[in-house]
Every structure is written in C-alpha cells, then in structure tokens.
Design an enzyme around this catalytic site. Structure first.
Site, PDB file in Angstrom:
ATOM      1  CB  CYS A  42      -0.910   0.006   1.232  1.00  0.00           C
ATOM      2  SG  CYS A  42      -2.080   1.387   1.237  1.00  0.00           S
ATOM      3  CG  ASP A  44      -0.700   4.083   5.248  1.00  0.00           C
ATOM      4  OD1 ASP A  44       0.202   4.573   5.966  1.00  0.00           O
ATOM      5  OD2 ASP A  44      -1.908   4.117   5.565  1.00  0.00           O
ATOM      6  NE  ARG A  46      -0.725   5.238   8.640  1.00  0.00           N
ATOM      7  CZ  ARG A  46      -2.017   5.110   8.948  1.00  0.00           C
ATOM      8  NH1 ARG A  46      -2.430   5.366  10.167  1.00  0.00           N
ATOM      9  NH2 ARG A  46      -2.889   4.738   8.031  1.00  0.00           N
ATOM     10  CG  HIS A  98      -1.707  -0.886   5.987  1.00  0.00           C
ATOM     11  ND1 HIS A  98      -2.366   0.075   6.721  1.00  0.00           N
ATOM     12  CD2 HIS A  98      -1.799  -0.491   4.692  1.00  0.00           C
ATOM     13  CE1 HIS A  98      -2.822   1.017   5.905  1.00  0.00           C
ATOM     14  NE2 HIS A  98      -2.496   0.699   4.659  1.00  0.00           N
ATOM     15  CB  CYS A 101      -5.897  -0.609   4.459  1.00  0.00           C
ATOM     16  SG  CYS A 101      -5.491   0.057   2.826  1.00  0.00           S
TER      17      CYS A 101
HETATM   18 CO    CO Z   1      -3.523   1.292   2.980  1.00  0.00          CO
END
Ligand code: CO
Length: 211
Positions: A42, A44, A46, A98, A101
């Site tokens: 992803c 993302d 993090r 994750h 998400c």
């Molecule tokens: Co995500």
C-alpha cells in the site's frame, strides 16, 4: 529552510554516512540489482517496506498503490511484475496490506469519492461481495475492515496467480512463490495470512494452456 529542502539535506547526510561505513556501498549497487523479492504494498506512508523488513537498497523491488491491488488491466503493476519475474528473476512476490487500511475502509462506505478513486475502490467492493457471508457475520466495524484487509491480500495473490506472467514462470522455472502478508500499524508486526507455492493449481477457468 523549506520542508522539502530538509529532505535534500538529510539525503546528503545519509549518503555521506553510508560512504563512511562502507566506501564501496554505492559502487556495489551502481551497475547491478539482484533483488530476491518483489513487494506489492500500500502507498500508505506508515508502511515503508525496507524499514519494516530491515532490508537494504538492492534487496527488494517495490511497487505500491492504494490498498495494494493487482488489477489485470493495470499496465503499471503488470510492467513491474513482468520486469521483476522475467528480467530480475525474483523468487518471491509479497503482497503486503496493512490493518486499518484507509483504501479498504473507504471501499466499505457508500461515499462518492469521485472519478478515479471510485474506479479503484470498486475492486475492493467486488472482494467484499465475494466474501459477503463471512464479512456480514462480523459486527465490529474495525474487525470487519481488518478481515477485508486480509481477504484483499488473499485475492490479490490469486490475481497474480491468474496472470500469464506468473503461470509461465511457474511452468518454466518453478518460481516465484506468492505471499500474502498484513502489517500491523499498532505493533509493527507482519502477519502472514496466505501463501501460494509456485505451481499451485487455481480454478481451472484461469489456467492457460500452451504457455
Ligand atoms: Co492502505
């Protein structure tokens, strides 16, 4: 100093530190990359693949998008897959989602996210439809999102197995193995949820003859 200028400053310091610890560091990486892993994760911020797996530059070939999807008309992800499998000869493909998400959460709502995001998230809604019985039995909203995150990773691994790129490599070279993992934002731990060894049979309608 502007925020982005700080990034360039940190980069200079990082490059200098690397060279001090190992004067050949960049020389070694300059001409060749031989990663063993393709990571589809992803976007993302993090979930940085190298940091959470303690791997160095050169060790993981990486593709990231919203909610780590493998869409069979996405030239971007398929180009990365083709290059990783057929040129880099990677041994493992890891799809890593994750928990929590945002893309998966968004797909569970009825909100109109306009144009492109609606198109993208539709793919996750399809997974919800396939697994609706199980998901409807989960009453806690956070648990429902997290289970759909796991099922999404599983379906994306299956999407890889449906591709002629993977099926040809399985037939000719008995690699790569496919892995579905989910990273925990709360504890930093990766949970392996699904695996397909090279050569695993899937629903016959997806299996190509004459590869
Ligand atoms: Co995500």
């Amino acid at each position: 100093m502007k925020s982005y200028e700080l990034l360039l400053e940190y980069n200079k310091k990082w490059a200098a530190d690397k060279t001090i610890h190992d004067p050949t560091f960049f020389q070694q990486l300059k001409d060749v990359q031989t990663p063993e892993f393709l990571w589809i994760g992803c976007s993302d911020s993090r979930v940085p693949p190298n940091e959470i797996t303690q791997t160095k530059p050169g060790e993981i070939f990486i593709h990231r998008n919203v909610a780590n999807l493998v869409i069979n008309t996405d030239v971007n992800v398929l180009s990365v897959l083709d290059y990783a499998v057929n040129h880099l000869k990677i041994k493992h493909v890891i799809v890593c989602g994750h928990y929590g998400c945002g893309g998966v959460k968004a797909a569970l709502t009825n909100n109109d996210f306009k144009y492109v995001l609606n198109m993208w998230l539709r793919n996750i809604k399809d997974i919800h439809r396939i697994h609706r019985n199980e998901l409807d039995s989960i009453t806690d909203e956070e648990a429902k999102v997290d289970r759909l995150v796991e099922l999404n990773v599983q379906e994306q691994v299956l999407n890889l197995a449906k591709s002629s790129i993977i099926q040809r490599a399985w037939k000719e070279d008995k690699r790569p193995d496919l892995h579905g993992w989910v990273y925990g934002l709360k504890n930093g731990v990766i949970n392996p949820v699904f695996e397909m060894k090279a050569g695993t049979h899937i629903d016959p309608i997806y299996e190509f003859e004459n590869l």
